[in-house]
Design an enzyme around this catalytic site. Structure first.
Site, PDB file in Angstrom:
ATOM      1  N   GLY A  52       1.032  -1.315  -0.170  1.00 46.42           N
ATOM      2  CA  GLY A  52       0.074   0.026   0.173  1.00 46.42           C
ATOM      3  C   GLY A  52       0.655   1.319  -0.149  1.00 46.42           C
ATOM      4  O   GLY A  52       1.879   1.347   0.779  1.00 46.42           O
ATOM      5  N   ASP A 240      -1.485   4.521  -6.419  1.00 51.92           N
ATOM      6  CA  ASP A 240      -0.021   4.317  -5.851  1.00 51.92           C
ATOM      7  C   ASP A 240       0.935   5.673  -6.617  1.00 51.92           C
ATOM      8  O   ASP A 240       2.007   5.925  -6.226  1.00 51.92           O
ATOM      9  CB  ASP A 240       0.541   2.860  -6.554  1.00 51.92           C
ATOM     10  CG  ASP A 240       0.185   1.856  -5.856  1.00 51.92           C
ATOM     11  OD1 ASP A 240      -0.991   1.686  -5.776  1.00 51.92           O
ATOM     12  OD2 ASP A 240       1.119   1.688  -4.911  1.00 51.92           O
ATOM     13  N   ASN A 250      -2.977   2.536 -10.302  1.00 47.27           N
ATOM     14  CA  ASN A 250      -3.302   1.767  -9.175  1.00 47.27           C
ATOM     15  C   ASN A 250      -3.462   0.357  -9.397  1.00 47.27           C
ATOM     16  O   ASN A 250      -2.786  -0.033 -10.713  1.00 47.27           O
ATOM     17  CB  ASN A 250      -4.858   2.299  -8.532  1.00 47.27           C
ATOM     18  CG  ASN A 250      -5.497   1.638  -7.271  1.00 47.27           C
ATOM     19  OD1 ASN A 250      -4.367   1.845  -6.483  1.00 47.27           O
ATOM     20  ND2 ASN A 250      -6.489   1.158  -7.074  1.00 47.27           N
ATOM     21  N   LYS A 251      -3.678  -0.513  -8.673  1.00 50.85           N
ATOM     22  CA  LYS A 251      -3.545  -2.035  -8.691  1.00 50.85           C
ATOM     23  C   LYS A 251      -4.202  -2.350 -10.061  1.00 50.85           C
ATOM     24  O   LYS A 251      -5.288  -1.788 -10.401  1.00 50.85           O
ATOM     25  CB  LYS A 251      -4.388  -2.690  -7.624  1.00 50.85           C
ATOM     26  CG  LYS A 251      -4.242  -4.114  -7.329  1.00 50.85           C
ATOM     27  CD  LYS A 251      -3.209  -4.869  -7.522  1.00 50.85           C
ATOM     28  CE  LYS A 251      -2.025  -4.317  -6.678  1.00 50.85           C
ATOM     29  NZ  LYS A 251      -0.617  -4.700  -6.990  1.00 50.85           N
TER      30      LYS A 251
HETATM   31  O1  MRU Z   1       0.566  -4.062  -4.488  1.00 45.13           O
HETATM   32  P1  MRU Z   1      -0.210  -3.370  -3.487  1.00 45.13           P
HETATM   33  O2  MRU Z   1      -0.891  -4.244  -2.415  1.00 45.13           O
HETATM   34  O3  MRU Z   1       0.915  -2.614  -2.552  1.00 45.13           O
HETATM   35  O4  MRU Z   1      -1.160  -2.362  -4.085  1.00 45.13           O
HETATM   36  C1  MRU Z   1      -1.913  -1.358  -3.283  1.00 45.13           C
HETATM   37  C2  MRU Z   1      -3.014  -0.623  -4.100  1.00 45.13           C
HETATM   38  O5  MRU Z   1      -2.811  -0.923  -5.075  1.00 45.13           O
HETATM   39  C3  MRU Z   1      -3.532   0.184  -3.321  1.00 45.13           C
HETATM   40  O6  MRU Z   1      -4.624   0.771  -3.925  1.00 45.13           O
HETATM   41  C4  MRU Z   1      -2.681   1.712  -3.224  1.00 45.13           C
HETATM   42  O7  MRU Z   1      -1.357   1.479  -2.890  1.00 45.13           O
HETATM   43  C5  MRU Z   1      -3.168   2.741  -2.340  1.00 45.13           C
HETATM   44  S1  MRU Z   1      -2.903   2.537  -0.719  1.00 45.13           S
HETATM   45  C6  MRU Z   1      -3.742   3.685   0.100  1.00 45.13           C
END
Ligand code: MRU
Length: 357
Positions: A52, A240, A250-251
């Site tokens: 995150g 991100d 984002n993801k």
């Molecule tokens: O791969 P991750 O689990 O780190 O991905 C996280 C995300 O995509 C979240 O949506 C993003 O980091 C926002 S966190 C408030």
């Protein structure tokens, strides 16, 4: 927020050790892990024991503290900074936190450097909590408006985990949800499972359960039909890295949700603290998109019949798999950005009005 009724933050510093909740073990095991060296901090980020965007940033800040404790020498610090920045490439919060630490430590005498580093890392965490709370209060108004019109449960779809586990507390996408729940507004969350690592199922649903918020896990491809059926009132996701033109990284899978939302006139919001804004990159094609090990796709971990964590292979042995971790949603599909300073259009002028950069 709470786990089994007890308040936690995702990261804290105690007796020269950084404490984290090991997110690779959730939801089946709740383990607090000690990070004692810069190498521990880098591995925690790489292996996603912490993940995150804001939490990655905070871990990097404490990583610098650990590096100074280990070896208060400029060349060691330089190498540590380099390794930290390369540990996960997409979330801009990592570089943001490292740059902020270096700026604070520049010119500080070596006998004071540790004290300054601890204070700054703590400050990064405190600030994130305040920002996430403000994001919640700003996003609450949007949920309230929908509720006042609908006079019934507000159904919100979210992707991945932009919850308190991804930050220090509150979360970004979940903060408006927690605030609505506290205010007595009935909310129900559609939690995208979020293959391959299942952050939606393993983390978002888990943390919402712990706060007593109604939620349902759905397979990643289910959002479209739910939107067509009118069963999603709004989407809120995290990010991100958001560019100054409002494009949102984002993801993986976020983009497809935004397209489905656009086609069905479902408002699509992105919640973020200003530490997630990349003011430098102008074109989304320049964002480094992390590609992770394909084993995250071909293998899956869960509890076996004896309650032990077990990893099994689910793909044919001879098949290749490809694991891009993030995608980019163009600003035109984003209804608005919810930040600590207010809600704005996903555009340069929208962001400029709030942040005056
Ligand atoms: O791969 P991750 O689990 O780190 O991905 C996280 C995300 O995509 C979240 O949506 C993003 O980091 C926002 S966190 C408030």
């Amino acid at each position: 927020m709470r786990i089994e009724g007890k308040e936690y933050r995702t990261i804290w510093f105690e007796n020269n050790v950084v404490k984290i909740i090991d997110q690779t073990k959730l939801p089946h095991q709740f383990i607090i892990k000690n990070l004692k060296s810069i190498k521990d901090a880098i591995n925690a980020i790489k292996n996603m024991e912490v993940r995150g965007a804001p939490l990655i940033g905070a871990t990097a800040a404490y990583g610098i503290v650990l590096a100074i404790i280990e070896n208060n020498d400029q060349s060691f610090l330089k190498q540590s900074v380099n390794d930290l920045i390369n540990s996960r490439p997409t979330a801009i919060n990592l570089k943001w936190a490292v740059d902020r630490m270096l700026k604070r430590l520049s010119g500080v005498n070596s006998d004071k450097i540790l004290e300054f580093a601890i204070n700054e890392a703590n400050e990064i965490c405190e600030e994130d909590i305040v920002f996430c709370e403000k994001i919640g209060l700003n996003g609450l108004k949007i949920i309230e408006e929908i509720y006042n019109k609908k006079k019934d449960t507000v159904n919100i779809l979210t992707h991945c985990n932009a919850g308190w586990l991804a930050t220090i507390n509150w979360g970004t996408a979940t903060s408006p949800i927690y605030h609505a729940h506290k205010k007595g507004i009935p909310v129900h969350i559609w939690a995208d499972e979020t293959r391959p690592r299942n952050q939606g199922a393993n983390l978002t649903s888990y943390e919402l359960n712990e706060e007593g918020i109604e939620n349902t896990i759905i397979a990643d491809n289910t959002g479209g039909i739910l939107m067509q059926r009118g069963e999603v009132d709004m989407c809120i996701v995290g990010t991100d890295r958001t560019l100054s033109n409002g494009d949102v990284c984002n993801k993986i899978g976020t983009y497809l949700k935004a397209l489905a939302a656009h086609d069905n006139r479902v408002p699509f919001y992105v919640a973020l603290p200003s530490s997630t804004i990349d003011w430098n990159i102008k074109n989304y094609k320049e964002i480094p998109i992390e590609e992770r090990n394909s084993e995250e796709l071909s293998h899956i971990e869960g509890l076996d019949e004896n309650g032990n964590l077990k990893k099994i292979q689910v793909y044919p042995k001879k098949s290749k798999a490809m694991n891009l971790a993030f995608d980019v949603t163009p600003a035109k599909y984003v209804t608005a950005l919810i930040t600590e300073k207010g809600v704005c259009e996903a555009s340069s002028s929208g962001l400029k009005k709030l942040f005056d950069k």
